[in-house]
Design an enzyme around this catalytic site. Structure first.
Site, PDB file in Angstrom:
ATOM      1  N   HIS A  73     -16.857  -8.768   1.477  1.00 39.43           N
ATOM      2  CA  HIS A  73     -15.891  -9.701   2.070  1.00 39.43           C
ATOM      3  C   HIS A  73     -16.061 -11.100   1.497  1.00 39.43           C
ATOM      4  CE1 HIS A  73     -14.453 -12.541   5.171  1.00 39.43           C
ATOM      5  NE2 HIS A  73     -13.461 -11.676   5.267  1.00 39.43           N
ATOM      6  N   MET A 128      -5.942  -6.991   8.504  1.00 41.08           N
ATOM      7  CA  MET A 128      -5.338  -6.198   9.574  1.00 41.08           C
ATOM      8  C   MET A 128      -6.180  -4.950   9.773  1.00 41.08           C
ATOM      9  SD  MET A 128      -1.336  -6.743   8.829  1.00 41.08           S
ATOM     10  CE  MET A 128      -1.453  -6.152   7.168  1.00 41.08           C
ATOM     11  N   CYS A 135       7.266 -40.138  -8.753  1.00 42.25           N
ATOM     12  CA  CYS A 135       5.878 -40.588  -8.849  1.00 42.25           C
ATOM     13  C   CYS A 135       5.181 -40.538  -7.493  1.00 42.25           C
ATOM     14  CB  CYS A 135       5.805 -41.991  -9.430  1.00 42.25           C
ATOM     15  SG  CYS A 135       6.631 -43.216  -8.403  1.00 42.25           S
ATOM     16  N   LYS A 194       0.838  -1.199   0.000  1.00 46.51           N
ATOM     17  CA  LYS A 194       0.000   0.000   0.000  1.00 46.51           C
ATOM     18  C   LYS A 194       0.872   1.248   0.000  1.00 46.51           C
ATOM     19  CE  LYS A 194      -3.697  -0.478   2.571  1.00 46.51           C
ATOM     20  NZ  LYS A 194      -4.311  -0.654   3.903  1.00 46.51           N
ATOM     21  N   SER A 226      12.454 -44.077 -10.634  1.00 47.70           N
ATOM     22  CA  SER A 226      11.347 -43.180 -10.332  1.00 47.70           C
ATOM     23  C   SER A 226      11.324 -42.995  -8.827  1.00 47.70           C
ATOM     24  CB  SER A 226      10.034 -43.791 -10.824  1.00 47.70           C
ATOM     25  OG  SER A 226       8.975 -42.926 -10.516  1.00 47.70           O
ATOM     26  N   ARG A 273      -3.443  -1.803  -6.156  1.00 55.36           N
ATOM     27  CA  ARG A 273      -2.642  -3.027  -5.989  1.00 55.36           C
ATOM     28  C   ARG A 273      -3.066  -4.001  -7.078  1.00 55.36           C
ATOM     29  NH1 ARG A 273      -5.803  -4.680  -0.530  1.00 55.36           N
ATOM     30  NH2 ARG A 273      -7.843  -4.548  -1.452  1.00 55.36           N
ATOM     31  N   GLY A 286      -8.323  -6.662   4.303  1.00 56.09           N
ATOM     32  CA  GLY A 286      -9.237  -6.706   5.436  1.00 56.09           C
ATOM     33  C   GLY A 286      -8.757  -7.519   6.627  1.00 56.09           C
ATOM     34  N   TYR A 340      11.021 -36.152 -15.715  1.00 58.97           N
ATOM     35  CA  TYR A 340       9.575 -35.923 -15.656  1.00 58.97           C
ATOM     36  C   TYR A 340       9.066 -36.027 -14.220  1.00 58.97           C
ATOM     37  CZ  TYR A 340       9.144 -40.991 -15.177  1.00 58.97           C
ATOM     38  OH  TYR A 340       9.253 -42.276 -14.717  1.00 58.97           O
ATOM     39  N   ARG A 346      -3.328   3.310   8.649  1.00 58.04           N
ATOM     40  CA  ARG A 346      -3.660   2.142   7.827  1.00 58.04           C
ATOM     41  C   ARG A 346      -2.563   1.095   7.847  1.00 58.04           C
ATOM     42  NH1 ARG A 346      -4.744   4.593   1.974  1.00 58.04           N
ATOM     43  NH2 ARG A 346      -6.002   2.687   1.764  1.00 58.04           N
TER      44      ARG A 346
HETATM   45  P1  ADP Z   1      -7.559  -2.393   3.916  1.00 60.33           P
HETATM   46  O1  ADP Z   1      -6.133  -2.715   3.823  1.00 60.33           O
HETATM   47  O2  ADP Z   1      -8.311  -3.285   4.797  1.00 60.33           O
HETATM   48  O3  ADP Z   1      -8.184  -2.195   2.557  1.00 60.33           O
HETATM   49  P2  ADP Z   1      -7.282   0.446   4.089  1.00 60.33           P
HETATM   50  O4  ADP Z   1      -6.159   0.984   4.871  1.00 60.33           O
HETATM   51  O5  ADP Z   1      -7.133   0.422   2.625  1.00 60.33           O
HETATM   52  O6  ADP Z   1      -7.667  -0.979   4.649  1.00 60.33           O
HETATM   53  O7  ADP Z   1      -8.531   1.326   4.467  1.00 60.33           O
HETATM   54  C1  ADP Z   1      -9.816   0.935   4.131  1.00 60.33           C
HETATM   55  C2  ADP Z   1     -10.584   2.068   3.515  1.00 60.33           C
HETATM   56  O8  ADP Z   1     -10.594   3.199   4.371  1.00 60.33           O
HETATM   57  C3  ADP Z   1      -9.998   2.589   2.246  1.00 60.33           C
HETATM   58  O9  ADP Z   1     -10.393   1.831   1.150  1.00 60.33           O
HETATM   59  C4  ADP Z   1     -10.594   3.962   2.158  1.00 60.33           C
HETATM   60  O10 ADP Z   1     -11.889   3.899   1.618  1.00 60.33           O
HETATM   61  C5  ADP Z   1     -10.660   4.351   3.588  1.00 60.33           C
HETATM   62  N1  ADP Z   1      -9.539   5.231   3.891  1.00 60.33           N
HETATM   63  C6  ADP Z   1      -8.322   4.907   4.322  1.00 60.33           C
HETATM   64  N2  ADP Z   1      -7.557   6.001   4.454  1.00 60.33           N
HETATM   65  C7  ADP Z   1      -8.309   7.039   4.073  1.00 60.33           C
HETATM   66  C8  ADP Z   1      -8.085   8.426   3.966  1.00 60.33           C
HETATM   67  N3  ADP Z   1      -6.922   8.974   4.263  1.00 60.33           N
HETATM   68  N4  ADP Z   1      -9.099   9.193   3.556  1.00 60.33           N
HETATM   69  C9  ADP Z   1     -10.291   8.645   3.246  1.00 60.33           C
HETATM   70  N5  ADP Z   1     -10.566   7.363   3.324  1.00 60.33           N
HETATM   71  C10 ADP Z   1      -9.584   6.564   3.738  1.00 60.33           C
HETATM   72 MG    MG Z   2      -7.604  -1.011   1.210  1.00 56.43          MG
END
Ligand code: ADP
Ligand code: MG
Ligand code: MG
Length: 934
Positions: free
Chosen positions: A486, A111, A890, A29, A823, A368, A109, A910, A100
């Site tokens: 999710h 962490m 094998c 990220k 083998s 990503r 999702g 193989y 984040r």
């Molecule tokens: P994950 O790794 O679980 O996707 P993120 O760190 O990407 O978590 O955060 C999840 C969501 O929170 C992001 O997709 C975004 O929508 C929102 N978010 C994170 N940082 C910001 C920010 N600086 N401003 C606005 N929204 C944010």
């Molecule tokens: Mg994210």
């Protein structure tokens, strides 16, 4: 660990210090935020605290780490303040931030992340004064208290949800967006109550304290149970930890000119590049889109129309309530569509984007490489080659061999869907066909699965706690949530069939039932899911093998172009052979003959009786024959001959009965192979596995042989061994009872003589000493010669051995001087090399793997350091003594990608694996060649 002194890297227009190359340090990220900022895309400014800092958090502890990085973090906050003209923790223009997580490998999702950090009484008042939008400020505050409360302070997420639901209920509103400013004030008061009740203290007001607590929570979330589980399931190893990204907040929840969205540059489910694929919500924040709280809207008009069609939503209603971003915010859409192209060109892969619109201005929050199904992976890889973005070898590397498995799994049989009872429609969140019994929670899914039952996990929406149940289920069905929910994202990652957002389901998880119209489905009822179309059926629908055409075939063709390693299959029935050949097998690497000695159910051919007859008298025949030969006395000899007569008759009769049956089997297999080679392993398992153990069967056998049941019982008992796996089995049988070897070789040679282009290979099992091999080889050569004469034909039959006894591995030079091929039987080699029996290892191997004694279960992934070493030694000795020696594997490991790479690297000719793993092995072999050419 590299000891760099810099722990904090800024990003944002004019600030960026990091880059995509620094991914190991900045996490995915952070590196890509820096990269997007460098590209000139609108990224809210912020900074990344490195993964190295996370590692230090775990080694040095919090206090020492924080002392180390405090100055850097403070300076970075100052830099953001300067760049934005905002102040952290103070008015008149307060800086709010998100904290984040973000590891090198994406773990969506798993962490924690905290949004809107920096709010307290003072900054709330300042924000209200600044924006004149109290509702928005309070909406942000309630989100902050909930996130910080649950993530940092350890309050229960559900307690907050409960309070929110109560306020909604008393106000009579359904959606968060319908809550008024006063309502939100009430929610906040209740939330603060939840916090003080669970933590025993008031919600922290000091923004600096909030920030450091947030940072610590993110570092700690690296090792939360679901993150650990996720890494385990996805085999993510050797990482330092998560980075922490601290970033200026931008707000999608200020009103109708703001929005939040998640988008894929191509369809993550099919790989199609028809339109920009994604979902957004107006006046929302962060995870609202994926949490399934409101029905998300589509990014493009085309996507929106397709969505409406599949949901029976009229065009009028769609326009009024579910309009696309393209229609609602056309300029933002065009800007975003432009970034879509630039990002794909930059990363040369399908991207997963997270964006926010604040008062008509677009911000990029993440990009990503997007998670995708196997079908999408092959489609995207082949398309990108055509588009000139990647070359062929990159395309081959883009597909995860283990993931290919998904494409080889069954689909519904033609026609069964048309006949089936339709239950409901949802989103085609993750493709495939699944059928199973309904369960309503993850715990039940795991419990039922462990009893060998097939289940479909049905939930309103899934959350990370459900992962175990999702793994255990055949498929997943949810009532709420979109394509980026999710359930959908995780199911696609797992290659699990999923139908999401089937809104008609009225699920009552407590009573373990759901209502669909006037139907009630209860726990244990059978349903079937078509994840490719998003349809739910009642009942258990029949499935069949998939078609292997299109992009899949292209990736396979590319794999074949690159790979140097051959791929054969382990198969012992013509239909398995045909399937394996369809999957690309180039021959049989292991044809076991054991099952040929049992009658198929409902097909009595006398196989079982014949082998039992043989085994029960074999020892007696051997002993008497020796006695006859040893006796010098004519009278005694005559007496012994007389005793030998009856058992020998049975013995020869059994061999005579078995010969044509085996021949017939070999003919079927050789025909199915159509000229491809076939390695046949001679009889291998301990004899007691064949004989009757039940009294009824023993009586039948006694009648058949003209013996007393007690006699049969005694004979059966005489065959029992203390440790059968190390007992009288493999070539030891052929040495004791040479006629068995002779019969099997004869059957194979006669079959080869009558099938055009047959290429038979004889494999002698469980050799430990070269003399065992030569003894068996002598018999085989004699029989081959006899058959050639009697059938007047030329047979080219190779004779080799399995290397599965450690002694054989380390004396491979001696054996290779005599053998045409080796083998590696890595199941037994692992068993004997590690010294634990596969059947008993279950009791401790799990712990071993958990403790890291072995990285993987050595029966699933070859233990390269130990057993692999035996293989290497054997390869070197064997080739040294016999340069023309053919080498294969094998064991069960032959279709496992890491082991395939190992086999490539040590120079085997193989691998051989079960039919379903043949495509996986082909791809893994190609990747091995690309990464390490030989
Ligand atoms: P994950 O790794 O679980 O996707 P993120 O760190 O990407 O978590 O955060 C999840 C969501 O929170 C992001 O997709 C975004 O929508 C929102 N978010 C994170 N940082 C910001 C920010 N600086 N401003 C606005 N929204 C944010
Ligand atoms: Mg994210
Ligand atoms: Mg074996």
């Amino acid at each position: 660990m590299a000891k760099s002194s810099k722990h904090v890297y800024l990003f944002g227009a004019g600030l960026t210090e990091g880059s995509a190359e620094l991914k190991p340090l900045l996490g995915g990220k952070g590196a890509n935020l820096a990269d997007m900022a460098q590209m000139g895309l609108p990224v809210p400014p912020g900074f990344t605290i490195t993964t190295e800092a996370c590692a230090k958090y775990y080694t040095l502890g919090r206090d020492q780490l924080f002392a180390t990085i405090r100055e850097e973090v403070n300076a970075a906050v100052k830099a953001i303040e300067k760049a934005t003209g905002k102040t952290f923790g103070k008015g008149p223009n307060p800086l709010l931030i998100s904290v984040r997580s973000g590891a090198v490998a994406s773990m969506p999702g798993m962490m924690d992340t905290v949004l809107n950090l920096g709010l307290n009484e003072e900054t709330v008042a300042a924000m209200v004064a600044l924006t004149g939008n109290e509702r928005f400020v309070l909406d942000s505050q309630r989100r902050f208290i909930q996130m910080f409360g649950s993530v940092v302070l350890g309050a229960d997420h559900d307690d907050f949800e409960h309070e929110l639901a109560q306020v909604k209920q008393t106000r009579g509103v359904l959606l968060d967006t319908d809550l008024t400013t006063e309502d939100l004030g009430e929610v906040i008061q209740r939330y603060l109550g939840v916090v003080s009740k669970t933590t025993g203290r008031a919600f922290p007001q000091d923004p600096v304290e909030q920030l450091w607590a947030g940072i610590e929570a993110v570092f700690a979330s690296w090792n939360n149970p679901r993150a650990i589980k996720y890494r385990e399931l996805n085999d993510i190893r050797g990482l330092l930890g998560t980075a922490v990204n601290v970033q200026m907040m931008v707000f999608g929840n200020t009103g109708p000119r703001s929005a939040t969205g998640v988008a894929f540059t191509r369809d993550p489910s099919t790989g199609e590049n028809k339109y920009f694929y994604g979902e957004y919500l107006v006046n929302a924040q962060g995870e609202d889109v994926v949490a399934g709280i409101r029905t998300p809207q589509q990014i493009t008009l085309a996507g929106s129309r397709a969505w409406a069609r599949s949901h029976d939503v009229s065009e009028k209603e769609r326009k009024a309530n579910f309009a696309s971003l393209e229609e609602v915010m056309p300029e933002i859409f065009r800007e975003l569509d432009d970034y879509r192209q630039r990002l794909e060109e930059r990363y040369r892969d399908m991207q997963d984007l997270e964006v926010t619109v604040e008062e008509g201005k677009l911000y990029m929050l993440q990009t990503r490489n997007g998670k995708r199904t196997a079908a999408a992976a092959v489609k995207i890889a082949t398309d990108l080659v055509k588009e000139g973005l990647i070359d062929e070898s990159t395309a081959v590397l883009r597909v995860d061999p283990a993931q290919l498995d998904q494409l080889l799994h069954p689909v519904f049989k033609k026609g069964v869907e048309a006949e089936a009872e339709f239950l409901a429609r949802g989103l085609n969140a993750s493709p495939g066909a699944a059928t199973g019994q309904v369960v309503f929670n993850a715990t039940d899914a795991e419990a039922w699965n462990s009893q060998g039952r097939k289940v479909i996990l049905v939930r309103n929406e899934t959350s990370p706690e459900d992962i175990g149940g999702m793994v255990a289920a055949q498929g997943i069905l949810t009532a709420r949530g979109g394509m980026t929910s999710h359930a959908a994202v995780v199911a696609r990652g797992m290659g699990k069939c999923c139908v999401a957002g089937a809104g008609e389901l009225g699920i009552d998880a407590n009573r373990k039932q759901m209502r669909i119209g006037d139907k009630v489905i209860r726990e244990g009822d059978w349903i079937s899911l078509n994840g490719s179309r998003g349809i739910v059926y009642l009942g258990e629908l029949e499935t069949e093998d998939p078609q292997l055409t299109g992009p899949f075939a292209q990736i396979m063709a590319l794999s074949d172009k690159f790979r140097k390693l051959g791929v054969r299959t382990n198969a012992d029935a013509p239909e398995d052979v045909r399937r394996a050949v369809r999957f690309g097998a180039e021959g049989i690497g292991l044809c076991r003959t054991e099952h040929m000695f049992f009658d198929q159910p409902g097909k009595p051919e006398g196989r079982t009786i014949a082998i039992r007859r043989l085994i029960l008298v074999a020892e007696k025949v051997k002993i008497l024959r020796r006695a006859v030969a040893a006796s010098g006395d004519a009278a005694e000899q005559a007496k012994l001959r007389k005793q030998l007569e009856a058992p020998e008759k049975q013995y020869l009769q059994a061999l005579k009965d078995l010969l044509p049956l085996q021949r017939k089997d070999f003919v079927g297999i050789l025909r199915a192979l159509a000229g491809r080679p076939c390695t046949v392993r001679l009889l291998d398992p301990p004899l007691h596995e064949f004989v009757p153990h039940e009294a009824r069967e023993q009586r039948e056998m006694a009648a058949e042989m003209g013996l007393k049941p007690a006699e049969v019982k005694r004979l059966v008992e005489s065959l029992s061994e203390f440790n059968p796996m190390l007992g009288h089995r493999g070539c030891r049988l052929g040495i004791s009872y040479p006629e068995v070897t002779e019969m099997q070789v004869r059957a194979l040679c006669e079959a080869a003589a009558q099938v055009k282009d047959a290429k038979a290979e004889i494999m002698i099992p469980l050799v430990g000493h070269v003399k065992e091999f030569t003894a068996q080889k002598e018999i085989a050569l004699r029989v081959i010669d006899e058959v050639q004469r009697s059938r007047k034909c030329e047979l080219d039959i190779k004779i080799g051995t399995m290397i599965e006894v450690p002694r054989a591995a380390v004396t491979s030079d001696k054996i290779a001087a005599e053998a045409d091929f080796f083998s590696y039987g890595t199941n037994d080699l692992t068993q004997m090399g590690c010294g634990f029996s596969r059947d008993d290892a279950g009791k401790f191997l799990g712990d071993y793997v958990e403790m890291g004694v072995y990285d993987y279960d050595p029966f699933a992934v070859l233990d390269q350091e130990g057993i692999g070493k035996l293989v290497e030694i054997s390869v070197e000795l064997g080739r040294g003594a016999n340069p023309g020696l053919k080498l294969g594997i094998c064991g069960e490991h032959g279709g496992e990608p890491k082991t395939v790479a190992f086999c490539h690297n040590v120079g085997l000719d193989y691998v051989s694996c079960s039919p379903f793993r043949v495509p996986i092995a082909r791809l893994a072999a190609a990747q091995a060649q690309i990464l390490q050419p030989r």
